[in-house]
Design a protein around this motif. Structure first.
Motif, mmCIF file in Angstrom:
data_model
loop_
_atom_site.group_PDB
_atom_site.id
_atom_site.type_symbol
_atom_site.label_atom_id
_atom_site.label_comp_id
_atom_site.label_asym_id
_atom_site.label_seq_id
_atom_site.Cartn_x
_atom_site.Cartn_y
_atom_site.Cartn_z
ATOM 1 N N VAL B 73 0.840 -1.205 0.000
ATOM 2 C CA VAL B 73 0.000 0.000 0.000
ATOM 3 C C VAL B 73 0.877 1.258 0.000
ATOM 4 O O VAL B 73 0.604 2.216 -0.711
ATOM 5 C CB VAL B 73 -0.950 -0.011 1.215
ATOM 6 C CG1 VAL B 73 -1.717 1.289 1.296
ATOM 7 C CG2 VAL B 73 -1.903 -1.186 1.121
ATOM 8 N N ASN B 77 0.969 4.210 -2.625
ATOM 9 C CA ASN B 77 0.626 5.524 -2.095
ATOM 10 C C ASN B 77 1.592 6.615 -2.550
ATOM 11 O O ASN B 77 1.272 7.795 -2.492
ATOM 12 C CB ASN B 77 0.584 5.456 -0.573
ATOM 13 C CG ASN B 77 -0.564 6.269 -0.033
ATOM 14 O OD1 ASN B 77 -1.613 6.317 -0.660
ATOM 15 N ND2 ASN B 77 -0.335 6.924 1.076
ATOM 16 N N ARG B 267 -8.369 10.512 -8.175
ATOM 17 C CA ARG B 267 -9.459 9.795 -7.486
ATOM 18 C C ARG B 267 -9.435 8.286 -7.708
ATOM 19 O O ARG B 267 -9.481 7.534 -6.727
ATOM 20 C CB ARG B 267 -10.824 10.357 -7.940
ATOM 21 C CG ARG B 267 -11.098 11.687 -7.335
ATOM 22 C CD ARG B 267 -12.439 11.663 -6.568
ATOM 23 N NE ARG B 267 -12.627 12.951 -5.953
ATOM 24 C CZ ARG B 267 -13.377 13.919 -6.487
ATOM 25 N NH1 ARG B 267 -14.043 13.704 -7.625
ATOM 26 N NH2 ARG B 267 -13.484 15.077 -5.880
ATOM 27 N N LYS B 270 -6.875 6.616 -5.653
ATOM 28 C CA LYS B 270 -7.262 6.579 -4.240
ATOM 29 C C LYS B 270 -8.311 5.506 -3.999
ATOM 30 O O LYS B 270 -8.234 4.763 -3.014
ATOM 31 C CB LYS B 270 -7.823 7.934 -3.817
ATOM 32 C CG LYS B 270 -6.758 8.947 -3.473
ATOM 33 C CD LYS B 270 -7.422 10.195 -2.905
ATOM 34 C CE LYS B 270 -6.401 11.179 -2.389
ATOM 35 N NZ LYS B 270 -6.990 12.506 -2.194
ATOM 36 N N ASP B 271 -9.269 5.451 -4.927
ATOM 37 C CA ASP B 271 -10.331 4.457 -4.764
ATOM 38 C C ASP B 271 -9.763 3.051 -4.792
ATOM 39 O O ASP B 271 -10.249 2.163 -4.086
ATOM 40 C CB ASP B 271 -11.368 4.612 -5.884
ATOM 41 C CG ASP B 271 -12.163 5.898 -5.682
ATOM 42 O OD1 ASP B 271 -12.075 6.459 -4.568
ATOM 43 O OD2 ASP B 271 -12.840 6.335 -6.620
ATOM 44 N N SER B 274 -7.845 2.476 -1.263
ATOM 45 C CA SER B 274 -8.442 2.498 0.075
ATOM 46 C C SER B 274 -8.917 1.126 0.563
ATOM 47 O O SER B 274 -8.704 0.812 1.729
ATOM 48 C CB SER B 274 -9.476 3.599 0.195
ATOM 49 O OG SER B 274 -10.677 3.196 -0.271
ATOM 50 N N ARG B 277 -5.882 -0.708 1.669
ATOM 51 C CA ARG B 277 -5.386 -0.185 2.931
ATOM 52 C C ARG B 277 -6.111 -0.831 4.109
ATOM 53 O O ARG B 277 -5.505 -1.264 5.083
ATOM 54 C CB ARG B 277 -5.599 1.326 2.945
ATOM 55 C CG ARG B 277 -5.210 2.016 4.222
ATOM 56 C CD ARG B 277 -5.546 3.491 4.129
ATOM 57 N NE ARG B 277 -4.646 4.169 3.217
ATOM 58 C CZ ARG B 277 -3.448 4.614 3.556
ATOM 59 N NH1 ARG B 277 -3.024 4.449 4.786
ATOM 60 N NH2 ARG B 277 -2.680 5.219 2.687
ATOM 61 N N GLU B 278 -7.433 -0.924 3.954
ATOM 62 C CA GLU B 278 -8.204 -1.527 5.038
ATOM 63 C C GLU B 278 -7.827 -2.984 5.244
ATOM 64 O O GLU B 278 -7.636 -3.436 6.380
ATOM 65 C CB GLU B 278 -9.698 -1.423 4.760
ATOM 66 C CG GLU B 278 -10.309 -0.238 5.463
ATOM 67 C CD GLU B 278 -11.597 0.190 4.805
ATOM 68 O OE1 GLU B 278 -12.406 -0.692 4.466
ATOM 69 O OE2 GLU B 278 -11.774 1.408 4.605
ATOM 70 N N TRP B 428 -1.145 3.195 11.462
ATOM 71 C CA TRP B 428 -0.764 2.435 10.269
ATOM 72 C C TRP B 428 0.483 1.620 10.569
ATOM 73 O O TRP B 428 0.426 0.446 10.852
ATOM 74 C CB TRP B 428 -0.555 3.439 9.132
ATOM 75 C CG TRP B 428 -0.084 2.859 7.838
ATOM 76 C CD1 TRP B 428 1.116 3.095 7.239
ATOM 77 C CD2 TRP B 428 -0.800 1.973 6.974
ATOM 78 N NE1 TRP B 428 1.200 2.420 6.067
ATOM 79 C CE2 TRP B 428 0.035 1.710 5.875
ATOM 80 C CE3 TRP B 428 -2.053 1.369 7.022
ATOM 81 C CZ2 TRP B 428 -0.339 0.883 4.828
ATOM 82 C CZ3 TRP B 428 -2.433 0.546 5.976
ATOM 83 C CH2 TRP B 428 -1.577 0.303 4.897
#
Ligand SMILES: Nc1ncnc2c1ncn2[C@@H]1O[C@H](COP(=O)(O)OP(=O)(O)OP(=O)(O)O)[C@@H](O)[C@H]1O
Ligand SMILES: [Mg+2]
Lengths: 259, 678
Positions: B73, B77, B267, B270-271, B274, B277-278, B428
């Motif tokens: 990630v 990022n 965007r 990022k989408d 995310s 990331r979770e 994190w």
């Protein structure tokens, strides 16, 4: 060399009274030192030999409170007892060798070149090389050090270091050399070499030497001054002083009755 | 000591525990010396023991970071972070351009608001009371009016009439009581405002010309008198600014669109990130839980064993049963990450296209009116190539990434030693990178040295070679007295006086050419460096003076006898001879500086980030944190034995090593000097 200059004495002391603070250590000294002669100062410890010597190149300035109370000292015809004398010029004309040899923590070359390097008119590298070589030759040291001019002066023996100090003084092109017990810290052989050197240097330089060694005085000097407790007791040709002293005190001193 | 003397010494006193006095004295001092050495050893052992635990823990942490996919990630990022920086430069540029035509007015409004804020601060007390009183006053007035109206109205029942009548004097009394107090407070506020506006510091840094100052003062006085009504000057300015902006907006529509397009382009990336990331976060939590599971289970079982209460035992056994010891599903989740690499490549390709289009649509730098806008756009364009490259790298690294590849030990050590991030208590991942602290410490120390060495050396030369006895007796104790000032006092001075002074000086317009000026922060590297320089002066001065003093007098007289001037003697003979001593002095001064804690903690600004060296010398205006400071600040708040705690010990160890190396170096140099000097 200028002839009229030579007629006058190299150093002339007139009615000199010298004091450290309130303590008067030289009284009423009168003395003429001739060109290209070796003059020896003898006398018991503390009688003021070094003080008198230091008055000739004003190194006495280093001691706070040291001053000429009255009288005057003329060096090469110039009165140097005034406070505003240019001491750097004076000291270039009047070189000095100390009792304990004190080369700088630099190379042999830099030790000899120091006086030139701090001089106002700069000289080129080749000229400097020439001066260094000539000075070292003059001090009878060249053959011993020519291969290691860039090594530290501390690598030399005591006698060599003292000769280096003489070379260093010579490099400035002085007229007068002051030597304050130059052999006191040396072995007999090195002492002999320095004495030889003094005799050789006499041809070109006026030399004043302080010594406690009566034999040395007779060996190297033309004239001798005997100081005693701040007074100049007797000043004459060395032969006369040692063979037929006029003063009783002189006779007693040189015959070793006191020291 | 020769043996005869020793015997004589020994004979004199006997009797304390059968020891001679000489022996007793010897053992006493010997004991002191060995105690000191023992404590030093103890400290070393303690330091090493605690710090040693860091390396495996740190490696394990990084391994978890990799296996749980957090590393993946973070790789992705990079695309977002770089884009955010670029986007903000564009945004700043756009707004600077938008405001270009009403810049002065906005500055005036800004200044007005800043001054207003300050004045409000000074009259806050009476203003609050006034507000309350006014409320009381109006309430009483309203009630009185209401009651009177009711009474004037027709046929009230007598009971109600009586109670209303009874209440009337109360209201009147309140009004009578409050009214003069209101007047008094209003007067006091007016005075307070006038007084506050007279203070120079209110106007400091506001860059207002005299006329503007008057207008601002008037507007503020007005505002306090006739509450809530805008002074025409302010209203005028606001109207003007609004108008100009409205005028400008359509002209810059293209610009704005390009900026928006650029900023929106990220965007999809990022989408994409995310959910990953979770997933990574969750997996890491599981991993941490799994790690402690056996221990927890054992504890529960032991607890069950220990109780006699059957119900309690059953409950504990059940709980122990429920603890999952299974390894977290690393491989499974990782499959999900691998599956996304292609998608990432695709969104990045799209991103590139959109960025290209947006950049195409941006106005040329030359078309822009505002210098700040031009500068920001220029910066944007210059960084673009780097960003594109970082995208390539991110894609390549994402493809190469393998969750089950063991994390190299050496790399984990390097992450500590030259890592650029020190991030702790993060939800994190915690990064323990020394670099921000190290550069901060080093930069501050360098400034301190650069400033203090000339001062201290100059003072030492003066005192040792030129000063009279009287001056010596004055200067030496004065400089040595600096050492007696507690560093916390100096730190306080740095915050209260030096910081403000430096910032004010840096704002003087004809000093704007100095790199880093005007300073943005009051607490910064320069401030800390200057204070440390002050603290280091006594150490360096004293040691330099010693070194100069050790130069034999014979050298000086030799040089003077050769016709050198006093100055030449000092510069060519005395200082070079003392040089190794002087270098040792500087090194020991450096050791003193880098170990100093209180001042840097208070004054350096406490920003854990590698200072921005792109500003050149101006970097000294940045806030920073230091190795000593971080230890002092964080040790109190971490759990004993945690990785963070051990990381602090590692920092301590690095500091210790630096000090040791510096002292050792100084000692070698000094020893050489002594050999050389005799
Ligand atoms: N720096 C000084 N301050 C005060 N008095 C001094 C100083 N130097 C020397 N003296 C005094 O001046 C007198 C002469 O000293 P000087 O050093 O000239 O003697 P010297 O003849 O050279 O002795 P030595 O043969 O021991 O070298 C002595 O009494 C001495 O105590
Ligand atoms: Mg003497």
């Amino acid at each position: 060399m200028n002839n009229s200059d030579d007629q006058k004495p190299a150093i002339e002391v007139e009615d000199l009274h010298f004091a450290y603070g309130e303590k008067e250590v030289l009284r009423n000294i009168n003395l003429k030192i001739r060109h290209r002669e070796v003059t020896a100062f003898i006398g018991p410890s503390g009688c003021g030999k070094s003080t008198l010597l230091h008055a000739f190149n004003r190194l006495s300035d280093l001691v706070p409170g040291a001053r000429i109370k009255s009288g005057c000292v003329r060096v090469l015809g110039k009165d140097i007892s005034e406070p505003d004398v240019d001491t750097t010029q004076l000291r270039k004309k009047v070189g000095m060798v100390f009792q304990k040899y004190n080369p700088f923590p630099k190379s042999i070359y830099e030790n000899v070149a120091f006086g030139i390097r701090v001089d106002a008119n700069r000289r080129g590298r080749s000229e400097l090389d020439g001066i260094v070589e000539r000075s070292l030759r003059r001090a009878a040291l060249w053959d011993e050090v020519k291969d290691r001019l860039d090594t530290s002066a501390f690598g030399l023996s005591g006698g060599q270091q003292q000769r280096l100090c003489i070379a260093r003084a010579i490099a400035n092109g002085p007229k007068i050399l002051l030597m304050d017990e130059p052999c006191a810290a040396l072995d007999p052989l090195s002492t002999l070499r320095i004495e030889q050197l003094i005799t050789e240097l006499k041809v070109d330089y006026t030399i004043v030497i302080v010594t406690h060694n009566m034999n040395q005085a007779t060996r190297v000097s033309d004239r001798t001054a005997f100081l005693y407790m701040g007074d100049l007791v007797e000043y004459d040709e060395t032969m006369k002083i040692f063979q037929r002293p006029r003063e009783e005190r002189t006779r007693a001193y040189i015959s070793g009755l006191f020291s | 000591m020769d043996s005869g003397k020793q015997r004589r010494f020994a004979k004199r006193g006997k009797g304390f525990l059968g020891l001679t006095r000489a022996d007793a004295i010897r053992y006493f001092f010997g004991g002191n010396a060995s105690l000191a050495i023992f404590i030093l050893l103890l400290i070393c052992v303690f330091l090493f023991k605690e710090a040693a635990g860091f390396l495996p823990g740190h490696h394990a942490g990084l391994t978890k970071w990799r296996r749980s996919g957090q590393e993946f990630v973070d790789i992705l990022n990079v695309a977002v972070d770089g884009h955010t920086r670029l986007g903000s430069a564009l945004n700043i540029g756009y707004f600077a351009e938008l405001n270009a035509t009403s810049k002065a007015e906005q500055q005036q409004l800004f200044s007005y608001r800043a001054v207003l804020q300050r004045v409000k601060g000074t009259v806050r007390g009476p203003a609050g009371r006034l507000k309350k009183l006014l409320k009381e006053f109006t309430e009483a007035g309203e009630k009185l009016a209401e009651a009177e109206q009711d009474l004037a109205g027709a046929d009230l029942d007598p009971a109600r009439q009586a109670s209303l009548r009874a209440a009337l004097p109360g209201y009147r009394a309140v009004i009578a009581e409050v009214e003069p107090r209101i007047a008094m407070l209003e007067e006091r506020i007016a005075e307070g405002v006038a007084e506050a506006l007279a203070g120079d510091e209110v106007w400091e840094g506001q860059n207002l010309v005299a006329d503007d100052r008057e207008a601002v003062a008037e507007a503020i006085c007005d505002q306090f008198e006739a509450a809530e009504q805008k002074h025409p000057w302010v209203a005028g300015l606001e109207d003007f600014v609004r108008e100009k902006k409205a005028e400008r907006t359509p002209q810059l529509a293209g610009f704005k669109e390009a900026v928006t397009a650029f900023r929106n382009a990220i965007r999809p990336v990022k989408d994409l990130i995310s959910p990953l990331r979770e997933a990574a976060s969750e997996l890491k939590q599981q991993a941490i839980a799994a790690e402690s599971a056996p221990k927890r289970k054992a504890a529960l079982l032991a607890g069950a064993e220990a109780t006699n209460d059957l119900a309690e035992r059953a409950r504990k056994l059940a709980a122990a049963e429920a603890v999952v010891v299974a390894a977290p599903p690393y491989d499974e989740v990782a499959e999900g990450f691998y599956a996304e690499t292609a998608a990432f490549e695709a969104v990045v390709a799209d991103l590139r296209k959109e960025i290209d289009a947006a950049v195409e649509a941006l106005p040329a730098t030359g078309e822009l009116a505002d210098p700040s806008a031009r500068e920001n756009l220029e910066r944007f364009r210059n960084s673009l190539a780097d960003y594109r490259e970082s995208l390539d790298r991110a894609v390549a690294r994402a493809k190469d990434w393998r969750h089950d590849e063991p994390y190299p030990q050496v790399k984990s050590f390097l992450v500590f030693l030259i890592g650029k991030e020190w991030i702790t208590n993060s939800s994190w991942h915690d990064f323990y990178g020394l670099m921000p602290l190290f550069t901060g410490s080093l930069l501050i120390s360098m400034i301190a040295l650069v400033v203090s060495v000339p001062f201290a050396l100059g003072a030492a030369i003066y005192v040792n070679q030129m000063a009279s006895r009287r001056e010596q007796n004055l200067i030496k104790p004065a400089i040595e007295f600096i050492q007696a000032i507690p560093s916390v006092v100096l730190g306080f001075f740095g915050i209260m006086v030096l910081g403000t002074l430096l910032r004010d000086v840096s704002q003087v317009s004809w000093l704007a050419w100095v790199p880093g000026f005007p300073l943005q922060e009051r607490l910064n590297i320069l401030n800390a460096g200057l204070l440390l320089a002050f603290m280091a002066v006594p150490t360096i001065f004293t040691l330099c003076e010693d070194a100069l003093n050790n130069v034999p007098q014979a050298y000086a007289s030799g040089a003077l006898a050769l016709g050198a001037t006093r100055m030449q003697t000092i510069l060519r003979i005395i200082v070079p001879t003392a040089l190794s001593g002087i270098i040792a002095a500087v090194l020991l001064g450096f050791g003193r500086i880098i170990g100093e804690t209180m001042v840097v903690l208070l004054v350096a600004g406490g920003k854990i980030q590698i200072p921005d060296f792109s500003k050149g010398i101006g970097v000294v205006g940045e806030a920073a944190h230091t190795m000593t400071g971080i230890i002092a600040q964080e040790t109190g708040e971490v759990d004993r034995g945690s990785l963070h705690w051990r990381a602090l010990f590692m920092v301590g160890l690095v500091l210790f090593s630096i000090s040791l190396a510096v002292n050792w170096g100084a000692q070698i140099i000094l020893r050489r000097f002594q050999r050389h000097g005799t």
